[in-house]
Design a protein around this motif. Structure first.
Motif, PDB file in Angstrom:
ATOM      1  N   ASP A  18      -3.099   4.182  -2.563  1.00 28.25           N
ATOM      2  CA  ASP A  18      -2.844   2.974  -1.942  1.00 28.25           C
ATOM      3  C   ASP A  18      -1.937   2.038  -2.782  1.00 28.25           C
ATOM      4  O   ASP A  18      -1.910   0.911  -2.591  1.00 28.25           O
ATOM      5  CB  ASP A  18      -3.644   2.367  -1.281  1.00 28.25           C
ATOM      6  N   GLY A  21       0.540  -0.169  -1.098  1.00 32.21           N
ATOM      7  CA  GLY A  21       0.121  -0.864   0.151  1.00 32.21           C
ATOM      8  C   GLY A  21       0.308  -0.116   1.432  1.00 32.21           C
ATOM      9  O   GLY A  21       0.105  -1.059   2.423  1.00 32.21           O
ATOM     10  N   CYS A  24      -2.633  -0.633   4.313  1.00 30.01           N
ATOM     11  CA  CYS A  24      -2.699  -1.966   4.711  1.00 30.01           C
ATOM     12  C   CYS A  24      -1.359  -2.136   5.770  1.00 30.01           C
ATOM     13  O   CYS A  24      -1.662  -2.668   7.020  1.00 30.01           O
ATOM     14  CB  CYS A  24      -2.614  -2.906   3.587  1.00 30.01           C
ATOM     15  N   ARG A  25      -0.100  -1.851   5.415  1.00 31.21           N
ATOM     16  CA  ARG A  25       0.986  -2.207   6.294  1.00 31.21           C
ATOM     17  C   ARG A  25       0.799  -1.305   7.443  1.00 31.21           C
ATOM     18  O   ARG A  25       1.302  -1.832   8.395  1.00 31.21           O
ATOM     19  CB  ARG A  25       2.408  -1.892   5.521  1.00 31.21           C
ATOM     20  N   ARG A  32       0.040  -8.605   0.117  1.00 37.46           N
ATOM     21  CA  ARG A  32       1.154  -8.069  -0.450  1.00 37.46           C
ATOM     22  C   ARG A  32       0.624  -7.629  -1.832  1.00 37.46           C
ATOM     23  O   ARG A  32      -0.719  -7.991  -2.275  1.00 37.46           O
ATOM     24  CB  ARG A  32       2.083  -9.176  -0.976  1.00 37.46           C
ATOM     25  N   LEU A  33       1.318  -6.769  -2.433  1.00 39.54           N
ATOM     26  CA  LEU A  33       0.939  -6.273  -3.808  1.00 39.54           C
ATOM     27  C   LEU A  33       1.295  -7.002  -4.928  1.00 39.54           C
ATOM     28  O   LEU A  33       2.107  -7.871  -4.741  1.00 39.54           O
ATOM     29  CB  LEU A  33       1.868  -4.970  -4.126  1.00 39.54           C
ATOM     30  N   TRP A  48      -4.053  -5.633  -3.967  1.00 43.93           N
ATOM     31  CA  TRP A  48      -3.782  -6.079  -2.910  1.00 43.93           C
ATOM     32  C   TRP A  48      -4.335  -7.542  -2.722  1.00 43.93           C
ATOM     33  O   TRP A  48      -5.624  -7.551  -2.618  1.00 43.93           O
ATOM     34  CB  TRP A  48      -4.155  -5.189  -1.745  1.00 43.93           C
TER      35      TRP A  48
END
Length: 77
Positions: A18, A21, A24-25, A32-33, A48
């Motif tokens: 991941d 991200g 999560c998205r 955000r990263l 993250w």
């Protein structure tokens, strides 16, 4: 002077699962990263970051996911 805020940070062993991200998205988890904070260490150097309320809202989804989270902690930034 900027006031520090509390954030939930996830670090990962590797960027292969991941690192961008994507999970999560796809789940609509706002965040955000970011580079891993200095007080932590992580295998891939990417983390993250999300608001604590967002973590509370999606805690079950994250726990049931196949993401290999190295660390999950709260930091002030």
């Amino acid at each position: 002077m900027r006031q520090k805020r509390e954030y939930r940070i996830f670090t990962f062993h590797t960027t292969l699962r991941d690192g961008d991200g994507a999970f999560c998205r796809e789940q609509g988890i706002r965040g955000r990263l970011v580079p891993v904070p200095r007080e932590l260490s992580a295998g891939c150097g990417i983390a993250w970051r999300m608001e604590p309320a967002e973590y509370e809202r999606f805690q079950g989804v994250i726990a049931e996911s196949q993401i290999e989270i190295e660390q999950s902690c709260v930091v002030m930034n």
